[in-house]
Design a protein around this motif. Structure first.
Motif, PDB file in Angstrom:
ATOM      1  N   ALA A  21       0.835  -1.206   0.000  1.00 12.25           N
ATOM      2  CA  ALA A  21       0.000   0.000   0.000  1.00 12.25           C
ATOM      3  C   ALA A  21       0.870   1.255   0.000  1.00 12.25           C
ATOM      4  CB  ALA A  21      -0.925  -0.004   1.209  1.00 12.25           C
ATOM      5  N   LEU A  22       1.965   1.215   0.747  1.00  9.52           N
ATOM      6  CA  LEU A  22       2.883   2.354   0.783  1.00  9.52           C
ATOM      7  C   LEU A  22       3.509   2.574  -0.593  1.00  9.52           C
ATOM      8  CD1 LEU A  22       4.536   4.545   2.193  1.00  9.52           C
ATOM      9  CD2 LEU A  22       6.136   2.750   2.932  1.00  9.52           C
ATOM     10  N   LEU A  23       3.949   1.498  -1.233  1.00 10.58           N
ATOM     11  CA  LEU A  23       4.548   1.613  -2.561  1.00 10.58           C
ATOM     12  C   LEU A  23       3.554   2.189  -3.555  1.00 10.58           C
ATOM     13  CD1 LEU A  23       6.876   1.123  -4.531  1.00 10.58           C
ATOM     14  CD2 LEU A  23       6.019  -1.210  -4.830  1.00 10.58           C
ATOM     15  N   GLU A  24       2.315   1.721  -3.516  1.00 13.78           N
ATOM     16  CA  GLU A  24       1.299   2.233  -4.435  1.00 13.78           C
ATOM     17  C   GLU A  24       1.068   3.728  -4.221  1.00 13.78           C
ATOM     18  OE1 GLU A  24      -1.848  -0.454  -3.445  1.00 13.78           O
ATOM     19  OE2 GLU A  24      -1.502  -1.680  -5.229  1.00 13.78           O
ATOM     20  N   SER A  25       1.105   4.163  -2.959  1.00  9.71           N
ATOM     21  CA  SER A  25       0.929   5.586  -2.665  1.00  9.71           C
ATOM     22  C   SER A  25       2.091   6.409  -3.198  1.00  9.71           C
ATOM     23  CB  SER A  25       0.805   5.794  -1.148  1.00  9.71           C
ATOM     24  OG  SER A  25      -0.331   5.133  -0.639  1.00  9.71           O
ATOM     25  N   LEU A  26       3.292   5.868  -3.089  1.00  9.27           N
ATOM     26  CA  LEU A  26       4.469   6.575  -3.585  1.00  9.27           C
ATOM     27  C   LEU A  26       4.453   6.690  -5.102  1.00  9.27           C
ATOM     28  CD1 LEU A  26       7.190   4.918  -1.310  1.00  9.27           C
ATOM     29  CD2 LEU A  26       6.235   7.210  -1.062  1.00  9.27           C
ATOM     30  N   VAL A  27       4.103   5.602  -5.770  1.00  7.02           N
ATOM     31  CA  VAL A  27       4.067   5.601  -7.240  1.00  7.02           C
ATOM     32  C   VAL A  27       2.986   6.547  -7.760  1.00  7.02           C
ATOM     33  CG1 VAL A  27       3.576   4.158  -9.257  1.00  7.02           C
ATOM     34  CG2 VAL A  27       5.087   3.312  -7.452  1.00  7.02           C
ATOM     35  N   ALA A  28       1.941   6.750  -6.971  1.00  2.00           N
ATOM     36  CA  ALA A  28       0.838   7.616  -7.392  1.00  2.00           C
ATOM     37  C   ALA A  28       1.225   9.094  -7.398  1.00  2.00           C
ATOM     38  CB  ALA A  28      -0.369   7.404  -6.479  1.00  2.00           C
ATOM     39  N   GLU A  29       2.317   9.459  -6.704  1.00  2.00           N
ATOM     40  CA  GLU A  29       2.745  10.857  -6.677  1.00  2.00           C
ATOM     41  C   GLU A  29       4.263  10.953  -6.859  1.00  2.00           C
ATOM     42  OE1 GLU A  29       1.304  12.381  -2.940  1.00  2.00           O
ATOM     43  OE2 GLU A  29       2.859  11.331  -1.825  1.00  2.00           O
ATOM     44  N   PRO A  30       4.751  10.619  -8.047  1.00  2.00           N
ATOM     45  CA  PRO A  30       6.206  10.537  -8.263  1.00  2.00           C
ATOM     46  C   PRO A  30       6.946  11.838  -8.040  1.00  2.00           C
ATOM     47  CG  PRO A  30       5.006  10.419 -10.345  1.00  2.00           C
ATOM     48  CD  PRO A  30       3.996  10.262  -9.264  1.00  2.00           C
ATOM     49  N   GLU A  31       6.339  12.974  -8.409  1.00  2.00           N
ATOM     50  CA  GLU A  31       7.049  14.236  -8.226  1.00  2.00           C
ATOM     51  C   GLU A  31       7.232  14.544  -6.749  1.00  2.00           C
ATOM     52  OE1 GLU A  31       5.738  17.551 -10.442  1.00  2.00           O
ATOM     53  OE2 GLU A  31       6.008  16.581 -12.386  1.00  2.00           O
ATOM     54  N   GLN A  32       6.227  14.230  -5.936  1.00  3.26           N
ATOM     55  CA  GLN A  32       6.338  14.468  -4.501  1.00  3.26           C
ATOM     56  C   GLN A  32       7.452  13.617  -3.902  1.00  3.26           C
ATOM     57  OE1 GLN A  32       4.271  16.803  -2.974  1.00  3.26           O
ATOM     58  NE2 GLN A  32       5.753  16.620  -1.314  1.00  3.26           N
ATOM     59  N   VAL A  33       7.551  12.370  -4.360  1.00  6.07           N
ATOM     60  CA  VAL A  33       8.614  11.487  -3.878  1.00  6.07           C
ATOM     61  C   VAL A  33       9.974  12.035  -4.284  1.00  6.07           C
ATOM     62  CG1 VAL A  33       9.596   9.166  -4.002  1.00  6.07           C
ATOM     63  CG2 VAL A  33       7.124   9.472  -3.942  1.00  6.07           C
ATOM     64  N   LEU A  44       8.387  12.323   3.613  1.00 10.24           N
ATOM     65  CA  LEU A  44       7.562  11.268   3.031  1.00 10.24           C
ATOM     66  C   LEU A  44       7.003  10.353   4.112  1.00 10.24           C
ATOM     67  CD1 LEU A  44       9.625  10.286  -0.140  1.00 10.24           C
ATOM     68  CD2 LEU A  44       7.385  11.392  -0.080  1.00 10.24           C
ATOM     69  N   ALA A  45       7.806  10.056   5.112  1.00 15.59           N
ATOM     70  CA  ALA A  45       7.337   9.202   6.206  1.00 15.59           C
ATOM     71  C   ALA A  45       6.145   9.842   6.907  1.00 15.59           C
ATOM     72  CB  ALA A  45       8.475   8.953   7.191  1.00 15.59           C
ATOM     73  N   GLU A  46       6.260  11.140   7.148  1.00 15.94           N
ATOM     74  CA  GLU A  46       5.155  11.852   7.809  1.00 15.94           C
ATOM     75  C   GLU A  46       3.930  11.916   6.912  1.00 15.94           C
ATOM     76  OE1 GLU A  46       4.218  16.233   9.837  1.00 15.94           O
ATOM     77  OE2 GLU A  46       6.227  15.757   9.050  1.00 15.94           O
ATOM     78  N   ARG A  47       4.155  12.162   5.634  1.00 22.07           N
ATOM     79  CA  ARG A  47       3.045  12.300   4.693  1.00 22.07           C
ATOM     80  C   ARG A  47       2.261  10.998   4.552  1.00 22.07           C
ATOM     81  NH1 ARG A  47       1.817  15.734   0.425  1.00 22.07           N
ATOM     82  NH2 ARG A  47       0.781  14.810  -1.367  1.00 22.07           N
ATOM     83  N   HIS A  48       2.970   9.871   4.597  1.00 26.84           N
ATOM     84  CA  HIS A  48       2.319   8.567   4.396  1.00 26.84           C
ATOM     85  C   HIS A  48       2.110   7.797   5.698  1.00 26.84           C
ATOM     86  CE1 HIS A  48       2.491   8.731  -0.024  1.00 26.84           C
ATOM     87  NE2 HIS A  48       3.614   9.391   0.157  1.00 26.84           N
ATOM     88  N   ARG A  49       2.282   8.494   6.810  1.00 28.44           N
ATOM     89  CA  ARG A  49       2.035   7.901   8.124  1.00 28.44           C
ATOM     90  C   ARG A  49       2.803   6.599   8.321  1.00 28.44           C
ATOM     91  NH1 ARG A  49      -4.492   9.014   9.006  1.00 28.44           N
ATOM     92  NH2 ARG A  49      -4.369  11.290   8.716  1.00 28.44           N
ATOM     93  N   ALA A  50       4.056   6.673   7.908  1.00 28.08           N
ATOM     94  CA  ALA A  50       4.956   5.534   8.078  1.00 28.08           C
ATOM     95  C   ALA A  50       6.154   6.046   8.867  1.00 28.08           C
ATOM     96  CB  ALA A  50       5.384   4.993   6.717  1.00 28.08           C
TER      97      ALA A  50
END
Length: 303
Positions: free
Chosen positions: A38-50, A58-64
Motif C-alpha cells: 500500500a505504501l509503494l502504491e501511494s508513492l508511485v501515485a505521486e512521483p514528483e512528490q517522492v 515522506l514518512a510523515e506524509r504517508h504515516r509511516a
C-alpha cells in the motif's frame, strides 16, 4: 518483506509495471506485506512528490516511519532510500525537473567529488567523459546504419528539437543541408506549428531530438509525422522516452553527471557521428555537394 530478485527496477516505468505483479504475488518479484505494498502504491501515485521530498517528509506524509521506507527500498533491490528516490527523480518532468536536480546537487550532497589533487570542477569533466564513452559503447550500430540510409533516401528531412535541444537540432540541420536537399529545421521561432507535419508522408523523414523533460511540441510533431507515414529517427537521453517509443531507430546520448541542466556533449557526439557516417557513405557525392555550397557562399561573399 523478502527479497526475491537480484536487480532493482531500472526506471519508473518498470516500477509501475511491477505493481500488478506484486499484487498477484509473482514469485519472480519481492514479496511485500499488505502495508508495504500500500505504501509503494501511494508513492508511485505521486512521483514528483517522492522526488522532491526528504525521507522524513515522506514518512510523515504517508504515516509511516523512515525505517519502513528504507526497508521497502531494499526489498525492491535498491541499496537504500536514496537509490530508490533517484529513480523517481530521473523521471521528473515539467516545471520541477531542473529545480529538483539543483536541490539534489546542493542540498542532498550528491555532487561527486573530483579525484584528490584535481581542480574543483573536474568531476563534471570526468562525468562528461563517461557520458561520451557510454554513448559510443552503447551505440546501436544497426540503428546508425538505418538512420544514415533513411536520411539518404528520404524525399524531405525535417529536424525538430526545441528549447534545450534546439542547438543540436540547428547544428544537425545546418550541416545536413550541405549534404542533401530539402532539409528543414522545425522552429517555433519561424512560426512552424505541429500541423505542418500533416504535409509529410511515407517518403519523408523526421529527426526528432528531445531530452527529458521532453518538450511536448517536439513529441507531438514527431507523433503526427509518424501517423502520416513518415519515418522517424530519435535522439534522446533516455531509451524509454516518449520519443523513443515512436520509432524503431533511437540513438541514445547518456546525460548523467553533476550538472544542473542536461549535459549535451554526448548528444553532439551522436550528431557528429551521423553527419560523418552520412558523408562517408555519400563519398564523392558529398564532396561535390559541399563544394557547391562553398561556391555559393563565395559568390554571395557570405562570411
Amino acid at each position: 518483506m523478502t527479497m526475491k530478485q537480484d536487480a532493482a527496477p531500472a526506471d519508473f516505468d518498470t516500477l509501475q509495471a511491477w505493481l500488478p505483479r506484486l499484487r498477484e504475488g509473482d514469485a519472480a518479484l519481492p514479496r511485500l506485506s499488505p502495508r508495504a505494498l500500500a505504501l509503494l502504491e501511494s508513492l508511485v501515485a505521486e512521483p514528483e512528490q517522492v522526488g522532491v521530498s526528504t525521507i522524513s517528509q515522506l514518512a510523515e506524509r504517508h504515516r509511516a516511519n523512515a525505517s519502513m521506507l528504507t526497508r521497502l527500498s531494499q526489498a525492491l533491490g535498491f541499496s537504500g532510500f536514496k537509490a530508490f528516490q533517484a529513480l523517481f527523480r530521473r523521471d521528473l518532468t515539467g516545471s520541477t525537473f531542473y529545480s529538483t536536480r539543483a536541490e539534489r546537487l546542493l542540498d542532498f550532497g550528491e555532487t561527486p567529488a573530483a579525484e584528490p589533487g584535481a581542480f574543483p570542477d573536474q568531476a563534471l569533466w570526468q562525468q562528461e567523459m563517461a557520458n561520451l564513452s557510454a554513448a559510443v559503447s552503447g551505440l546501436d550500430a544497426a540503428c546508425l546504419e538505418r538512420a544514415v540510409e533513411r536520411i539518404r533516401s528520404a524525399r524531405r528531412v525535417h529536424v525538430v528539437g526545441l528549447r534545450a535541444s534546439y542547438g543540436a537540432a540547428h547544428y544537425l540541420a545546418y550541416y545536413l543541408d550541405y549534404l542533401r536537399r530539402d532539409v528543414q529545421l522545425v522552429s517555433s521561432r519561424a512560426g512552424v506549428t505541429v500541423e505542418q507535419a500533416l504535409h509529410l508522408d511515407a517518403g519523408d523523414l523526421v529527426i526528432g531530438i528531445a531530452f527529458r523533460p521532453e518538450t511536448r511540441i517536439s513529441v507531438d510533431y514527431c507523433r503526427l509525422a509518424v501517423e502520416q507515414g513518415a519515418g522517424l529517427i530519435a535522439l534522446t537521453n533516455h531509451a524509454r522516452s516518449q520519443l523513443a517509443r515512436l520509432t524503431d531507430c533511437t540513438l541514445t546520448a547518456p546525460a548523467e553527471g553533476p550538472f544542473f541542466f542536461n549535459p549535451m556533449s554526448s548528444l553532439f557526439l551522436l550528431v557528429e557521428l551521423l553527419l560523418s557516417r552520412l558523408a562517408r557513405e555519400m563519398g564523392s557525392e558529398a564532396v561535390a555537394a559541399i563544394r557547391r555550397r562553398e561556391a555559393l557562399i563565395a559568390r554571395l561573399t557570405i562570411e
